[in-house]
Design a protein around this motif. Structure first.
Motif, short mmCIF file in Angstrom:
data_model
loop_
_atom_site.label_atom_id
_atom_site.label_comp_id
_atom_site.label_asym_id
_atom_site.label_seq_id
_atom_site.Cartn_x
_atom_site.Cartn_y
_atom_site.Cartn_z
N GLN A 196 0.78 -1.23 0.00
CA GLN A 196 0.00 0.00 0.00
C GLN A 196 0.81 1.28 0.00
OE1 GLN A 196 -2.91 -0.26 3.14
NE2 GLN A 196 -3.89 -2.04 2.23
N SER A 197 2.12 1.19 -0.20
CA SER A 197 2.90 2.41 -0.31
C SER A 197 2.41 3.20 -1.52
CB SER A 197 4.38 2.05 -0.50
OG SER A 197 5.10 3.19 -0.93
N LEU A 198 2.50 4.52 -1.43
CA LEU A 198 2.10 5.36 -2.55
C LEU A 198 2.96 5.13 -3.79
CD1 LEU A 198 1.41 8.71 -0.63
CD2 LEU A 198 -0.26 7.02 -1.43
N GLU A 199 4.15 4.57 -3.60
CA GLU A 199 5.05 4.31 -4.72
C GLU A 199 4.70 3.02 -5.47
OE1 GLU A 199 6.40 5.23 -1.62
OE2 GLU A 199 6.51 7.28 -2.33
N SER A 200 3.85 2.17 -4.90
CA SER A 200 3.48 0.92 -5.55
C SER A 200 2.63 1.18 -6.78
CB SER A 200 2.69 0.02 -4.59
OG SER A 200 3.51 -0.45 -3.56
N GLU A 201 2.94 0.46 -7.87
CA GLU A 201 2.12 0.58 -9.07
C GLU A 201 2.40 -0.55 -10.05
OE1 GLU A 201 2.92 3.79 -11.91
OE2 GLU A 201 4.88 4.09 -11.00
N ILE A 202 1.38 -0.88 -10.81
CA ILE A 202 1.50 -1.78 -11.96
C ILE A 202 1.09 -0.93 -13.15
CG2 ILE A 202 0.68 -3.90 -13.05
CD1 ILE A 202 0.00 -4.91 -10.19
N ASN A 203 2.08 -0.67 -14.02
CA ASN A 203 1.88 0.31 -15.09
C ASN A 203 2.63 -0.15 -16.34
OD1 ASN A 203 2.04 2.55 -16.79
ND2 ASN A 203 2.19 4.00 -15.09
N PRO A 204 1.93 -0.37 -17.45
CA PRO A 204 2.59 -0.87 -18.67
C PRO A 204 3.63 0.07 -19.27
CG PRO A 204 0.27 -0.38 -19.10
CD PRO A 204 0.50 -0.20 -17.63
N THR A 205 3.66 1.31 -18.85
CA THR A 205 4.68 2.23 -19.38
C THR A 205 6.02 2.08 -18.66
OG1 THR A 205 4.07 4.03 -17.88
CG2 THR A 205 2.89 3.91 -20.00
N LEU A 206 6.04 1.30 -17.58
CA LEU A 206 7.28 1.11 -16.83
C LEU A 206 8.22 0.16 -17.57
CD1 LEU A 206 5.82 0.65 -13.23
CD2 LEU A 206 7.02 2.66 -14.11
N THR A 207 9.51 0.43 -17.46
CA THR A 207 10.51 -0.47 -18.07
C THR A 207 11.31 -1.21 -17.00
OG1 THR A 207 12.07 1.37 -18.19
CG2 THR A 207 10.73 0.94 -20.16
N THR A 208 11.07 -0.90 -15.75
CA THR A 208 11.77 -1.56 -14.66
C THR A 208 10.77 -2.12 -13.67
OG1 THR A 208 11.91 0.47 -13.35
CG2 THR A 208 13.77 -0.01 -14.82
N TYR A 209 11.25 -2.93 -12.77
CA TYR A 209 10.41 -3.48 -11.72
C TYR A 209 11.23 -3.60 -10.44
CZ TYR A 209 12.67 -7.69 -13.60
OH TYR A 209 13.59 -8.58 -14.07
N SER A 210 10.54 -3.54 -9.31
CA SER A 210 11.24 -3.62 -8.03
C SER A 210 10.26 -3.97 -6.92
CB SER A 210 11.95 -2.30 -7.71
OG SER A 210 11.00 -1.27 -7.57
N ILE A 211 10.84 -4.37 -5.80
CA ILE A 211 10.03 -4.67 -4.63
C ILE A 211 10.80 -4.29 -3.38
CG2 ILE A 211 10.86 -7.06 -4.52
CD1 ILE A 211 8.09 -7.85 -3.39
N TYR A 212 10.11 -3.70 -2.44
CA TYR A 212 10.59 -3.56 -1.07
C TYR A 212 9.53 -4.27 -0.25
CZ TYR A 212 11.59 -1.89 3.56
OH TYR A 212 11.84 -1.86 4.90
N SER A 213 9.92 -5.38 0.36
CA SER A 213 8.92 -6.29 0.91
C SER A 213 8.11 -5.74 2.08
CB SER A 213 9.57 -7.61 1.34
OG SER A 213 10.29 -7.45 2.55
N GLY A 214 8.64 -4.81 2.84
CA GLY A 214 7.89 -4.27 3.98
C GLY A 214 7.90 -5.18 5.19
N SER A 215 8.63 -6.29 5.12
CA SER A 215 8.70 -7.25 6.23
C SER A 215 9.89 -6.92 7.12
CB SER A 215 8.87 -8.67 5.70
OG SER A 215 7.82 -9.02 4.85
N LYS A 216 9.67 -7.06 8.42
CA LYS A 216 10.78 -6.80 9.34
C LYS A 216 10.55 -7.50 10.68
CE LYS A 216 9.54 -2.72 11.94
NZ LYS A 216 10.12 -1.55 12.55
N ILE A 217 11.61 -7.60 11.44
CA ILE A 217 11.54 -8.15 12.79
C ILE A 217 11.39 -6.98 13.74
CG2 ILE A 217 12.76 -9.42 14.59
CD1 ILE A 217 14.28 -10.87 12.31
N ASP A 218 10.37 -7.04 14.57
CA ASP A 218 10.13 -6.02 15.58
C ASP A 218 10.41 -6.65 16.95
OD1 ASP A 218 9.14 -3.47 16.52
OD2 ASP A 218 7.35 -4.54 17.19
N PHE A 219 11.30 -6.05 17.70
CA PHE A 219 11.67 -6.59 19.01
C PHE A 219 11.65 -5.47 20.04
CE2 PHE A 219 15.34 -8.11 21.83
CZ PHE A 219 14.50 -8.79 22.69
N SER A 220 10.74 -5.58 20.99
CA SER A 220 10.69 -4.58 22.05
C SER A 220 10.05 -5.18 23.30
CB SER A 220 9.89 -3.36 21.59
OG SER A 220 8.57 -3.72 21.30
#
Length: 195
Positions: free
Chosen positions: A37-61
């Motif tokens: 749901q990041s504002l940077e996420s998109e599926i767009n046929p005009t794009l020539t590249t692809y990428s992912i930032y998974s958003g997964s992390k370990i939270d320890f507190s």
């Protein structure tokens, strides 16, 4: 009538806050494209590249006084594998590529759970009655670094998840390791070692 309207207002006004709550890892939930749901996420046929930032992390507190800390051995519920929807980015030119990236995101979220379990296990094994909180940081750092290395290797070897057969093989290994560490799920109480 006034009470009903107020209740509805409170319910609807709180919806946006719940939408951004992180997803806790759960063996019965599989990430979906709409979780990115990041504002940077998109599926767009005009794009020539692809990428992912998974958003997964370990939270320890944790927050406890020294007496509670001294008598606590099980920190399973303090180490959480989470997925942050608002930070998760998926960029693809088409749905095929998006779904390949999604498969990598699912692998990565399970990898985060595996390393959360490894951290829980290591803490359980090394925490003694007279340990202090400085015990945790080296454990967390070492296993976090190992996890990042594994993730990067699989990311590269599978070409962002495009090699679905290899990714599935790696994912199955992670699932097997998660199952082998069943005593170290977030809500589990590890069995006491008998000598």
């Amino acid at each position: 009538m006034k009470n009903t309207l107020l209740l509805l207002f409170i319910t609807f006004s709180s919806l946006p806050f719940f939408a951004q709550e992180p997803i806790l890892w759960n063996p019965d939930y599989e990430l979906q494209l709409n979780d990115y749901q990041s504002l940077e996420s998109e599926i767009n046929p005009t794009l020539t590249t692809y990428s992912i930032y998974s958003g997964s992390k370990i939270d320890f507190s944790f927050n406890m006084n020294s007496v509670s800390f001294m008598f606590t051995k099980n920190f399973n519920d303090k180490v959480k594998a989470i997925f942050q929807k608002n930070l998760a980015v998926l960029v693809a030119p088409d749905s095929l590529t998006a779904n390949q990236l999604l498969q990598f995101g699912r692998y990565d979220f399970d990898l985060v759970e595996l390393y959360s379990r490894k951290i829980r296990k290591k803490i359980y094994e090394e925490k003694g009655a007279f340990s202090n909180s400085s015990l945790f940081q080296p454990i967390f750092n070492a296993l976090q670094e190992e996890m990042n290395t594994v993730s990067a290797q699989v990311f590269k070897a599978t070409d962002f998840g495009k090699n679905s057969e290899m990714l599935q093989k790696e994912h199955n290994k992670v699932i097997d390791e998660i199952n082998a560490l069943s005593d170290f799920c977030m809500t589990c109480k590890p069995k006491k070692n008998r000598k």
